[in-house]
Motif scaffolding. Sequence first.
Motif, mmCIF file in Angstrom:
data_model
loop_
_atom_site.group_PDB
_atom_site.id
_atom_site.type_symbol
_atom_site.label_atom_id
_atom_site.label_comp_id
_atom_site.label_asym_id
_atom_site.label_seq_id
_atom_site.Cartn_x
_atom_site.Cartn_y
_atom_site.Cartn_z
ATOM 1 N N LYS A 104 0.989 -1.346 0.043
ATOM 2 C CA LYS A 104 0.077 0.356 -0.462
ATOM 3 C C LYS A 104 0.768 1.114 -0.110
ATOM 4 C CE LYS A 104 -3.678 -2.167 0.761
ATOM 5 N NZ LYS A 104 -3.364 -4.018 0.305
ATOM 6 N N ASP A 105 0.016 2.273 -0.008
ATOM 7 C CA ASP A 105 1.369 3.758 -0.250
ATOM 8 C C ASP A 105 2.222 3.514 1.442
ATOM 9 O OD1 ASP A 105 0.051 4.779 -2.432
ATOM 10 O OD2 ASP A 105 -1.463 6.107 -1.453
ATOM 11 N N GLU A 106 3.137 3.476 1.337
ATOM 12 C CA GLU A 106 3.750 3.901 2.083
ATOM 13 C C GLU A 106 4.085 2.138 3.330
ATOM 14 O OE1 GLU A 106 4.649 7.610 4.942
ATOM 15 O OE2 GLU A 106 4.231 8.521 2.895
ATOM 16 N N SER A 107 4.294 1.152 2.665
ATOM 17 C CA SER A 107 4.288 0.588 3.392
ATOM 18 C C SER A 107 5.435 -0.387 3.464
ATOM 19 C CB SER A 107 3.903 -0.964 2.369
ATOM 20 O OG SER A 107 2.726 -0.955 1.866
ATOM 21 N N LYS A 108 6.368 -1.092 4.672
ATOM 22 C CA LYS A 108 7.713 -1.679 4.960
ATOM 23 C C LYS A 108 7.626 -3.117 4.359
ATOM 24 C CE LYS A 108 7.711 0.808 9.117
ATOM 25 N NZ LYS A 108 8.625 0.812 10.687
ATOM 26 N N ILE A 109 8.536 -3.265 3.183
ATOM 27 C CA ILE A 109 9.055 -4.363 3.098
ATOM 28 C C ILE A 109 10.019 -5.070 3.504
ATOM 29 C CG2 ILE A 109 7.309 -3.894 0.661
ATOM 30 C CD1 ILE A 109 9.982 -2.930 -0.814
ATOM 31 N N GLN A 110 10.175 -5.797 3.284
ATOM 32 C CA GLN A 110 12.146 -6.575 3.410
ATOM 33 C C GLN A 110 13.176 -6.521 2.497
ATOM 34 O OE1 GLN A 110 12.149 -9.735 5.944
ATOM 35 N NE2 GLN A 110 11.480 -9.363 7.402
ATOM 36 N N ALA A 111 14.061 -5.715 2.604
ATOM 37 C CA ALA A 111 15.122 -5.747 1.600
ATOM 38 C C ALA A 111 16.530 -6.037 2.858
ATOM 39 C CB ALA A 111 15.120 -4.467 0.564
ATOM 40 N N LYS A 112 17.878 -6.179 1.269
ATOM 41 C CA LYS A 112 19.013 -6.628 1.450
ATOM 42 C C LYS A 112 19.491 -4.524 1.022
ATOM 43 C CE LYS A 112 19.299 -11.650 2.013
ATOM 44 N NZ LYS A 112 20.457 -12.177 1.438
ATOM 45 N N LEU A 113 20.171 -4.393 1.663
ATOM 46 C CA LEU A 113 21.073 -3.393 1.113
ATOM 47 C C LEU A 113 22.640 -3.119 1.282
ATOM 48 C CD1 LEU A 113 20.397 -0.333 0.391
ATOM 49 C CD2 LEU A 113 20.830 0.527 2.884
ATOM 50 N N LYS A 114 23.267 -3.233 0.263
ATOM 51 C CA LYS A 114 24.609 -3.454 -0.163
ATOM 52 C C LYS A 114 25.596 -2.048 0.261
ATOM 53 C CE LYS A 114 28.276 -5.579 -2.148
ATOM 54 N NZ LYS A 114 28.912 -5.775 -4.007
ATOM 55 N N LEU A 115 26.225 -1.864 1.773
ATOM 56 C CA LEU A 115 25.992 -0.928 1.257
ATOM 57 C C LEU A 115 27.376 -0.392 1.518
ATOM 58 C CD1 LEU A 115 25.473 2.988 1.560
ATOM 59 C CD2 LEU A 115 24.709 2.418 4.130
ATOM 60 N N HIS A 116 28.542 0.273 1.393
ATOM 61 C CA HIS A 116 29.787 0.742 1.800
ATOM 62 C C HIS A 116 30.387 -0.774 1.702
ATOM 63 C CE1 HIS A 116 33.273 1.905 4.626
ATOM 64 N NE2 HIS A 116 32.985 3.264 4.270
ATOM 65 N N GLY A 117 30.546 -1.908 0.499
ATOM 66 C CA GLY A 117 31.073 -2.431 0.695
ATOM 67 C C GLY A 117 30.346 -3.740 0.697
#
Length: 118
Positions: free
Chosen positions: A105-118
Amino acid sequence: MKALLLLLLVTGLNAHAATKVLSSEVNFTAVGRPAFIKATGILPIEKADLRVKEGKLSGSLMVPLTKLNSGIETRDEHLKEKYLEVGKHPEAILMLENVDLESIKDESKIQAKLKLHG
Protein backbone atom coordinates in the motif's frame (compact mmCIF):
# COMPACT_ATOMS: atom_id res chain seq x y z
CA MET A 1 20.69 4.26 7.71
CA LYS A 2 17.05 3.74 6.85
CA ALA A 3 16.08 3.82 3.21
CA LEU A 4 12.59 4.47 1.93
CA LEU A 5 11.65 3.96 -1.69
CA LEU A 6 9.44 6.75 -2.90
CA LEU A 7 7.50 6.88 -6.14
CA LEU A 8 8.56 3.45 -7.35
CA LEU A 9 5.79 2.75 -9.80
CA VAL A 10 5.69 -0.76 -11.14
CA THR A 11 3.29 -1.88 -13.83
CA GLY A 12 2.39 -5.49 -14.34
CA LEU A 13 1.46 -8.12 -11.79
CA ASN A 14 2.21 -11.35 -13.59
CA ALA A 15 4.91 -13.01 -15.64
CA HIS A 16 3.34 -11.90 -18.92
CA ALA A 17 3.12 -8.20 -18.08
CA ALA A 18 5.91 -5.69 -18.58
CA THR A 19 7.68 -4.21 -15.59
CA LYS A 20 8.67 -0.59 -15.92
CA VAL A 21 10.01 1.93 -13.40
CA LEU A 22 8.29 5.20 -14.26
CA SER A 23 9.81 7.43 -11.59
CA SER A 24 11.93 6.61 -8.57
CA GLU A 25 14.21 7.89 -5.85
CA VAL A 26 15.48 6.84 -2.44
CA ASN A 27 14.83 9.08 0.55
CA PHE A 28 17.07 8.41 3.53
CA THR A 29 17.45 9.39 7.17
CA ALA A 30 20.80 8.89 8.88
CA VAL A 31 20.84 9.17 12.67
CA GLY A 32 24.12 9.99 14.41
CA ARG A 33 25.34 10.09 17.98
CA PRO A 34 23.91 11.79 19.89
CA ALA A 35 20.56 10.78 18.40
CA PHE A 36 19.38 14.36 17.82
CA ILE A 37 21.88 14.60 14.93
CA LYS A 38 19.93 13.60 11.83
CA ALA A 39 20.58 13.99 8.13
CA THR A 40 17.94 13.45 5.48
CA GLY A 41 18.43 13.38 1.75
CA ILE A 42 17.56 12.04 -1.67
CA LEU A 43 19.32 9.75 -4.13
CA PRO A 44 18.14 8.92 -7.67
CA ILE A 45 17.71 5.29 -8.68
CA GLU A 46 19.82 4.97 -11.83
CA LYS A 47 19.62 1.26 -12.58
CA ALA A 48 16.80 -1.15 -11.91
CA ASP A 49 16.64 -4.84 -12.70
CA LEU A 50 13.17 -5.85 -11.55
CA ARG A 51 11.12 -8.94 -12.35
CA VAL A 52 7.53 -9.81 -11.54
CA LYS A 53 6.51 -13.45 -11.36
CA GLU A 54 3.20 -14.68 -9.98
CA GLY A 55 2.54 -11.33 -8.27
CA LYS A 56 5.96 -11.27 -6.55
CA LEU A 57 8.61 -8.61 -7.20
CA SER A 58 12.32 -9.53 -7.19
CA GLY A 59 15.45 -7.79 -8.41
CA SER A 60 17.74 -4.93 -7.54
CA LEU A 61 17.97 -1.16 -7.60
CA MET A 62 21.26 0.76 -7.79
CA VAL A 63 21.77 4.27 -6.44
CA PRO A 64 24.91 6.32 -7.13
CA LEU A 65 26.18 7.60 -3.77
CA THR A 66 28.11 10.32 -5.59
CA LYS A 67 24.74 12.03 -6.23
CA LEU A 68 23.76 12.13 -2.54
CA ASN A 69 21.96 15.38 -1.75
CA SER A 70 21.01 16.32 1.80
CA GLY A 71 20.55 20.01 1.06
CA ILE A 72 23.78 21.02 2.84
CA GLU A 73 26.90 20.86 0.66
CA THR A 74 29.43 20.55 3.51
CA ARG A 75 27.43 17.72 5.12
CA ASP A 76 27.25 15.96 1.74
CA GLU A 77 31.03 16.15 1.39
CA HIS A 78 31.54 14.71 4.91
CA LEU A 79 29.03 11.90 4.31
CA LYS A 80 30.55 11.01 0.95
CA GLU A 81 34.22 11.23 1.91
CA LYS A 82 34.38 10.27 5.60
CA TYR A 83 31.51 7.81 6.13
CA LEU A 84 30.45 6.36 2.79
CA GLU A 85 33.91 6.53 1.14
CA VAL A 86 32.35 6.93 -2.30
CA GLY A 87 35.78 6.78 -3.93
CA LYS A 88 35.97 3.10 -2.88
CA HIS A 89 32.23 2.32 -2.83
CA PRO A 90 30.46 4.58 -5.36
CA GLU A 91 27.07 2.85 -5.27
CA ALA A 92 24.56 1.18 -3.01
CA ILE A 93 22.37 -1.71 -4.14
CA LEU A 94 18.95 -2.58 -2.73
CA MET A 95 17.99 -6.22 -3.36
CA LEU A 96 14.36 -7.32 -3.31
CA GLU A 97 13.20 -10.94 -3.18
CA ASN A 98 9.64 -12.16 -3.58
CA VAL A 99 7.90 -8.98 -2.41
CA ASP A 100 4.15 -9.58 -2.58
CA LEU A 101 2.79 -6.76 -4.74
CA GLU A 102 -0.78 -7.35 -3.54
CA SER A 103 0.20 -6.43 0.03
CA ILE A 104 1.95 -3.14 -0.83
CA LYS A 105 0.00 0.00 0.00
CA ASP A 106 1.15 3.64 0.10
CA GLU A 107 4.28 3.88 2.29
CA SER A 108 4.31 0.14 3.04
CA LYS A 109 7.34 -1.38 4.71
CA ILE A 110 9.03 -4.24 2.89
CA GLN A 111 12.02 -6.40 3.70
CA ALA A 112 15.06 -5.98 1.48
CA LYS A 113 18.84 -6.30 1.64
CA LEU A 114 21.01 -3.20 1.28
CA LYS A 115 24.59 -3.47 0.06
CA LEU A 116 26.27 -0.31 1.31
CA HIS A 117 29.95 0.48 1.84
CA GLY A 118 31.07 -2.74 0.16
